[in-house]
Each structure stands twice: as structure tokens, then as C-alpha cells.
Design an enzyme around this catalytic site. Structure first.
Site, PDB file in Angstrom:
ATOM      1  N   LYS A  21     -33.239  -8.550 118.611  1.00 59.53           N
ATOM      2  CA  LYS A  21     -33.834  -9.236 119.765  1.00 59.53           C
ATOM      3  C   LYS A  21     -35.118  -9.988 119.400  1.00 59.53           C
ATOM      4  CE  LYS A  21     -35.519  -4.886 121.806  1.00 59.53           C
ATOM      5  NZ  LYS A  21     -35.074  -4.034 120.676  1.00 59.53           N
ATOM      6  N   ARG A  96     -38.402  -1.437 129.160  1.00 56.81           N
ATOM      7  CA  ARG A  96     -37.767  -0.466 128.280  1.00 56.81           C
ATOM      8  C   ARG A  96     -37.399   0.818 129.017  1.00 56.81           C
ATOM      9  NH1 ARG A  96     -39.462  -2.046 122.967  1.00 56.81           N
ATOM     10  NH2 ARG A  96     -38.456  -0.852 121.338  1.00 56.81           N
ATOM     11  N   ARG A 135     -35.478  -4.109 106.437  1.00 62.39           N
ATOM     12  CA  ARG A 135     -36.239  -5.284 106.883  1.00 62.39           C
ATOM     13  C   ARG A 135     -37.720  -5.207 106.505  1.00 62.39           C
ATOM     14  NH1 ARG A 135     -36.267  -4.743 113.551  1.00 62.39           N
ATOM     15  NH2 ARG A 135     -37.644  -2.944 113.647  1.00 62.39           N
ATOM     16  N   ARG A 169     -42.641  -2.118 108.615  1.00 60.26           N
ATOM     17  CA  ARG A 169     -43.207  -1.372 109.740  1.00 60.26           C
ATOM     18  C   ARG A 169     -43.161   0.122 109.459  1.00 60.26           C
ATOM     19  NH1 ARG A 169     -40.513  -3.854 115.123  1.00 60.26           N
ATOM     20  NH2 ARG A 169     -40.643  -1.655 115.693  1.00 60.26           N
ATOM     21  N   ARG A 180     -35.912   6.670 117.792  1.00 62.63           N
ATOM     22  CA  ARG A 180     -35.939   5.457 118.620  1.00 62.63           C
ATOM     23  C   ARG A 180     -34.571   5.203 119.248  1.00 62.63           C
ATOM     24  NH1 ARG A 180     -38.264   1.613 114.200  1.00 62.63           N
ATOM     25  NH2 ARG A 180     -37.914  -0.089 115.660  1.00 62.63           N
TER      26      ARG A 180
END
Ligand code: AMP
Length: 225
Positions: A21, A96, A135, A169, A180
Site C-alpha cells: 500500500k 487501522r 525490503r 525498518r 503485525r
């Protein structure tokens, strides 16, 4: 970009962590010029300040826990009022929770804004873990890369700005991602039927290449390729 309805474009991107996203929000921002509001980025910026609130936020983010609705809602409301959001916005990572979705509805109503679409980017969990663990991003310009799927053209040099420092991150590790995903299912997923009932939900298969997914996003928003 000018919009046929003269009212701008107001979109929410939702989906599991790592569904793409943020990437798709940045592409849509490039295309339309509307504002990209990532609550994750806002929180990371606050955490980096090292203030008492920042430290509180950092502790939550590092574990993959959500920030409180109080921390988020006021931040988003003030940001939407800023001048660069006058032609619209792309909300990434907000709402969220069901409570955030309900508060957003009231907040936008008060501001005289109507949401155009909520885009759910759908990606299976097996793919998500591989995407997140690989990532990283350029420290200078934030351009995202991936160990396997999106390497810089020259090893160690950012394609976008020539920067040579990169970061991952802290919450992109296996344990935190698992947490998560659990939180996504329990707390965020209920917002999907909520928006579906309102006729706003548009589902996009997020498993293709970045470009292929961007085309699908344009299509559901009725934008030209
Ligand atoms: P993201 O960059 O969207 O993956 O968000 C990173 C982290 O920030 C999430 O795992 C949450 O801990 C926190 N976060 C981001 N947006 C929200 C939100 N709307 N409500 C609560 N926590 C959030």
C-alpha cells in the site's frame, strides 16, 4: 492532475502489512499530485524525535503493536487541513481499527469531504513475509528496494538520488511481522466489511509486479493508465 468532478480525489489504501500500500500510494501521488498521508511514516518521524511521546510510540512500533487511536486521530485530522491536501489525499495505514474508520467518517463529514474509494490490496501471508523481510530503503530519499524483487541498478547506489546509505525498518523482522499480521486480522480486517457495506470497497490483487498492481489501481479509480 485535474479531476472531472472538481472535488479532488480522496482514497484510502488498506491491506495487510507488506501488501504494497505504501508503494502504490507513492505511485498514485506521483500520478495525481494529491497528498500521501502515511500514519506509519508520521509515527516513525515522531519516534525519531526521541521526545517522551516519541519513545512511547517507538516502544509500540518495535513490537508491532498499534499506536493508540488518540495519538493517531488528531494527527490525521490536522494533516488533512493542511494546504497540500486541498485536491485530495491518499490515506495509507489509516484507518487501522473499526473505531478509526468510524471517527474518520465523522471527521470527513465535518470537513465536507467524501471518500471516493477504499482500495484493499490483497496478498497472501506467505508472500507478505518474503516481501517484508527483504525490503529496505534509501536513507536520503526514502526510495524503496528489495533484496530479490527490486535491486538498485548499480549495487549500493540509489537509482533515484545517488545516495549510498540504506536502512531497514526495525519492525521488519519475523517475530514483529507475525504480530503485525495477527493485529491486522483482529483489528484492521473488520474495517473491510464496514467499507464494503458503504459501497466504497475496491479489491485489487496485489501479487503482480508493482507496475501491474498500479494499473489495476488506476482501473478501479477510473484513472487513465
Ligand atoms: P506502516 O508503515 O503502515 O506499516 O505502520 C507501521 C506501524 O505504525 C504499525 O505496525 C503500527 O504499529 C503503527 N501504525 C501505523 N498506522 C497506525 C494507525 N492508524 N493506528 C495505529 N497504529 C498505527
Amino acid at each position: 492532475m485535474s479531476f472531472a468532478n472538481g472535488l479532488g480525489l480522496h482514497v484510502v489504501f488498506t491491506g495487510a502489512p507488506g501488501c504494497g500500500k505504501g508503494t502504490q500510494a507513492r505511485i498514485l501521488k506521483e500520478k495525481t499530485g494529491i497528498c500521501h498521508l502515511s500514519t506509519g511514516e508520521m509515527l516513525r518521524a515522531e519516534a525519531a524525535k526521541g521526545t517522551p511521546l516519541g519513545l512511547e510510540i517507538k516502544a509500540l512500533l518495535d513490537k508491532g503493536e498499534f499506536a493508540t487511536d488518540e495519538m493517531i486521530i488528531d494527527m490525521v485530522s490536522r494533516r488533512i487541513d493542511e494546504d497540500d491536501c486541498k485536491d485530495g489525499f491518499i490515506l495509507d495505514g489509516f484507518p487501522r481499527t473499526l473505531n478509526q474508520a468510524e471517527v474518520l467518517e465523522g471527521m470527513l463529514k465535518n470537513k465536507g469531504i467524501a471518500l471516493d474509494a477504499v482500495i484493499e490490496i490483497q496478498v497472501p501471508d506467505e508472500i507478505i513475509m518474503e516481501r517484508i523481510l527483504g525490503r529496505y530503503a534509501c536513507m536520503t530519499c526514502g526510495q524503496g528496494y528489495h533484496d530479490k524483487f527490486l535491486k538498485p541498478k548499480v549495487y549500493g547506489v540509489c537509482d533515484n538520488c545517488g545516495g549510498t546509505d540504506f536502512y531497514r525498518r526495525v519492525d521488519d523482522n519475523r517475530t514483529t511481522v507475525q504480530n503485525r499480521l495477527v493485529n491486522y486480522r483482529a483489528l484492521t480486517y473488520p474495517t473491510i466489511p464496514y467499507f464494503e457495506k458503504k459501497g466504497l470497497l475496491r479489491c485489487v490483487d496485489g501479487t503482480g509486479t508493482i507496475e501491474a498492481v498500479a494499473k489495476k489501481v488506476n482501473k478501479v479509480l477510473g484513472l487513465p493508465e
